[in-house]
Design an enzyme around this catalytic site. Sequence first.
Site, short mmCIF file in Angstrom:
data_model
loop_
_atom_site.label_atom_id
_atom_site.label_comp_id
_atom_site.label_asym_id
_atom_site.label_seq_id
_atom_site.Cartn_x
_atom_site.Cartn_y
_atom_site.Cartn_z
N GLU A 100 1.28 7.20 -2.26
CA GLU A 100 0.47 6.00 -1.99
C GLU A 100 -1.02 6.23 -2.25
OE1 GLU A 100 2.20 7.59 0.37
OE2 GLU A 100 1.14 7.62 2.30
N ARG B 223 -9.12 20.46 -21.02
CA ARG B 223 -8.83 20.89 -22.39
C ARG B 223 -9.64 20.03 -23.38
NH1 ARG B 223 -3.25 21.56 -25.91
NH2 ARG B 223 -3.42 23.79 -26.25
N ASP C 3 4.44 22.90 -34.37
CA ASP C 3 3.75 22.58 -33.12
C ASP C 3 2.37 21.99 -33.40
OD1 ASP C 3 2.63 23.20 -30.23
OD2 ASP C 3 4.78 23.63 -30.13
N ASP D 164 4.90 27.48 -20.07
CA ASP D 164 4.11 28.12 -21.13
C ASP D 164 4.14 29.63 -20.98
OD1 ASP D 164 3.39 26.03 -22.70
OD2 ASP D 164 1.38 25.78 -21.87
N GLU E 233 15.23 44.55 -36.12
CA GLU E 233 15.02 43.43 -35.19
C GLU E 233 15.69 42.17 -35.72
OE1 GLU E 233 10.79 44.26 -32.96
OE2 GLU E 233 10.74 43.70 -35.07
N PHE F 74 -2.63 4.23 -5.08
CA PHE F 74 -1.62 3.21 -5.37
C PHE F 74 -1.83 2.00 -4.49
CE2 PHE F 74 2.33 1.14 -4.00
CZ PHE F 74 2.93 0.81 -5.22
N ASN G 60 -0.99 17.59 -21.85
CA ASN G 60 -1.69 18.82 -21.48
C ASN G 60 -2.85 18.70 -20.52
OD1 ASN G 60 -0.35 21.07 -22.79
ND2 ASN G 60 -0.75 19.96 -24.68
N GLU H 212 0.84 -1.21 0.00
CA GLU H 212 0.00 0.00 0.00
C GLU H 212 0.87 1.25 0.00
OE1 GLU H 212 -3.84 -0.19 0.86
OE2 GLU H 212 -3.22 -1.90 -0.36
N ASP I 149 11.12 16.76 -14.66
CA ASP I 149 11.65 15.89 -13.61
C ASP I 149 12.75 15.02 -14.19
OD1 ASP I 149 10.44 13.27 -14.61
OD2 ASP I 149 8.64 14.48 -14.39
C1 DGJ Z 1 1.29 23.32 -24.49
C2 DGJ Z 1 2.73 23.63 -24.81
O1 DGJ Z 1 3.43 23.94 -23.66
C3 DGJ Z 1 2.76 24.73 -25.84
O2 DGJ Z 1 4.08 25.13 -26.06
C4 DGJ Z 1 2.12 24.22 -27.08
O3 DGJ Z 1 2.85 23.16 -27.61
C5 DGJ Z 1 0.69 23.80 -26.78
N1 DGJ Z 1 0.63 22.88 -25.68
C6 DGJ Z 1 0.06 23.17 -28.00
O4 DGJ Z 1 -1.18 22.65 -27.72
#
Ligand code: DGJ
Length: 732
Positions: free
Chosen positions: A278, A444, A367, A549, A615, A281, A481, A177, A535
Amino acid sequence: MAIVFDESRKIFRLMTDNSEYQMKIDDIGLLIHSYYGRPTCDTDMTYQVLNVDRGFSGNLYENRSDRGRSIDVLPQEFSGCGVGDYRISSIGVVAKNGSRSCDLRYRSHEILDGKERIPGLPSVRAYDDQVDTLVVELEDKVIDLGVKLYYSVFQDKDVITRHTEFINYSDKKIHLEKAASAMLDIQFGSWDEIHFAGRHCMERQMSRNKLTQDIKVISSKRGMSSHHENPFVILCDHGATEEYGDCYGVMLMYSGNHKFEIEQDQAGAVRIVGGVNEENFSWCLEAGEHFHSPEMIMAYTHAGLSELSHIYHNIIRENVCDRKYMTIERPVLINNWEATYFDFNAEKIISIARDAAEMGVEMMVLDDGWFGKRDDDNSGLGDWFVNETKLEGGLKHLSEEINKLGMKFGLWFEPEMINEDSKLFQTHPDWALVDPDRHPTMARNQMVLDMSNPKVLNYLFDCISGILDDANISYIKWDFNRSISNVFSKNLPNKKQGEVSHRFVLGTYALLERLLEQYPNLMIEGCSGGGGRFDAGMLYYCPQIWTSDDTDAIERLEIQEGTSFGYPVSTMGSHVSASPNHQTGRSTPLNTRGIVAMSGTFGYELDVTKMSAEEKAEVKEQIKTFKKYYWLIQKGDYYRLEDKENSEIYKAWSFVSGDKAETLVNIVVKKVQANAKIKLIKLKGLDSEAIYELEGTDKRMSGAALMYGGFAINISNGDYPSEQLHFVKAQS
Ligand code: DGJ
C-alpha cells in the site's frame, strides 16, 4: 465437487485431495475463517472458535451484550478497517466524507465451474483441470462498497488461488488505500515464518524465524518483486522439517510492489495478509468502477517443506507457465554476455556460435549492446534499432548466419528502460517516469519508462515486433536493471498518481501478452539483473527466468536451493561460466559448473573459442548428459538432500521421476577437508521395495536402503569436487 456450501450450517467447504478450507457466515454476517488443514470428514470447525472476553477488544454493536465476541479476536476471511479489529487490515478506504472505516459483511455467493482470468493480470491457468471457483461477496452497506473474494480450488493439485475484486456501488468516489489479495487467520499453533531475502547476486536466501507477538513485514517498494524479498512466504510448524509438519504457502503472482504482513496477536493466533504494497498506492474508484487485486497462490500440506515445494513446482510448471513447455524441449543456449560484455561484432558472435554449435549448443543469444549507441551501460536504452557499425548486415544477416550453423537465435531487450542519452529521450522526455520539478534518481545511469502510458506500450511493441519480423528470432531475454523511483506519470491526472506503480506492472503484462499473442512460438526468458523479478507473475509469460547475475557455481548452490522452495528448477536460468568466475574470482572445475547449471535450464556463458580441446570435449559430454536427463530434471520431483549439520561442507539434491523408476543425485563439496568424514546421503522419494542399480556399476540396493540407510560416498579431494549418480530401478 471441490466446493460445497452447506446451507443449514452456513459453512463453505473447499476441498482438495489433501486439504480442506472452511469458512462460515455467522449470525450477523461476518465471514468467519474456521479452518485450513487436513480434511475434516464434514465437521463444522467453528466448534474451535470459543468466546473469550479479552479486555480492550470491543464488540460490534449487534454483539454489545456478548463481550466474548469481539471482531478483534474472531478468525475472519477478510478484515475490514477502523471498526475494532486492531490486527492487520486487509483493506484501507477513504470515503467521500473522509471516513476511513469499513465493516464487511456477507452479501451473496456463487459457485462457478472452472476459473476466469483476472482482467489485466496473469493468473493460474485452469486448462482442463478439475477447478471450481467460489465467489463470496462481502459489502460495507454504509459506503456501498462490494468486496468479492475469489477462491479457485485446484482439487488434485492441493492449491487454492485467491484474489479480491473491489466494486464501488455508490454514486460517490471511494479511495482504496489498501487492497489485499488474501488474508489467512490461523487460530492455534506455534509457527515459524520462512521468507526468501537477498540482494543483487545473492537472491532468495531462506530465512526462518519463530513468530512472536508482533508484526513481521516482507515487502518490496522497488517497483519490482525484487532481489531483496521474494513474494513468497511459508508458515510452518516450529518443528517442521523437509518431511514433516504443517506448512502453509502464500505466493503472490505479481511482479511489482508487494507486501506480506504476518502478525501473531495477543491470543497467539496468526494472521497473514498479502497483496500489493500500500506504500505508493491508492486507487480512485469512481462510481461503478472495479479494482482487481493480483492472485495469491495458496497451499497447505501436513507433510513438510519438500511436499510444499512439490505442490508449488507442480502448479507452476503446469498452470502458471505455459503448459506447452511440459512437452517442448527448450534449447541449450549460449549467451555472449560474460564472454564479450559490450565488446563484440558480428564476426565474434558467429565465432562463438560456431564453436558452441560443434559442441551441441542449440541457440545463440546476443545480449546487451547490439542497438542504438550502446558501447557501455550509459546510453542507448530505448533506441531499439540495430547498430550496423557493430553488426554489419544487421540482425537479419546475423540470425541467418547463426541459423546456418543449425542454431536458433535469441536477442536481449530491456524494454521498460530509457537512457537520458538516447534518441528516444530526446524525442519523448515525457515518457520517462520523472517527478516534476525534481531530478530523477538515476541507477545504472538509466531511467524507467512510463509503462502506464499506452503510447509507450505501442512504441515498444512496434520496435520489438519490427525486429522480430525482420530477423529469425526464437527467444528474447527480457531484462530490467534498476529499481523504480520518481513514480509520476505525465500522462495521468494528479488524483491518479497513486495508481502509477500498479499501472506500470499492468502495462508490462499487457506488452508481454500482446507480443506472445502475435508471436506464439517466441520464448521469453525473464531477467532483472539476474533474479530481481523472479515471481509467478513473470513466469506466466516466461517459462524461465535468469536466476542470478552471480554465475559462480558455489554461490549458485545457495541461490538455486533458496529458489527451489517455491519455484521448480525448470524455471531457473542457469549457465556454465568461466573459471575463475567473474563475480567471485573463484576457480571451479568444469564438471562442477556443469552439474550446477544442469539443475536449471542449462546453457553456457563464456568465450568458448578460448577453450582447450579437452574442455570442449567435456562440454560436449555435459550437453549429452543434460539431454539424457532433460525430462527427469525438468519434470521430476526435486529433493533437497543434505542435512543441515553438513550444509557448509556439501550440498546434495536429487530428481526422482514420477514413476520412481530413476533418480539423479547431485553432490557438490563446498569445503574439502583432509581426512574427511564419509558423506552419507539419504535419498528421497524412491519406491522402498524396489531394487535400484547405480548406473555404470553392479551396485544394487533397495529403495528402502537408499532412503533409510543412505548412500555413503567419499569425495573430498581438489577444489569443489562433485558427482552425479544415476540410480535406475533394476529389472528383476
Ligand atoms: C543484467 C543481466 O542479468 C545480465 O545477464 C546481462 O544481460 C546484463 N544485464 C546486460 O546489461
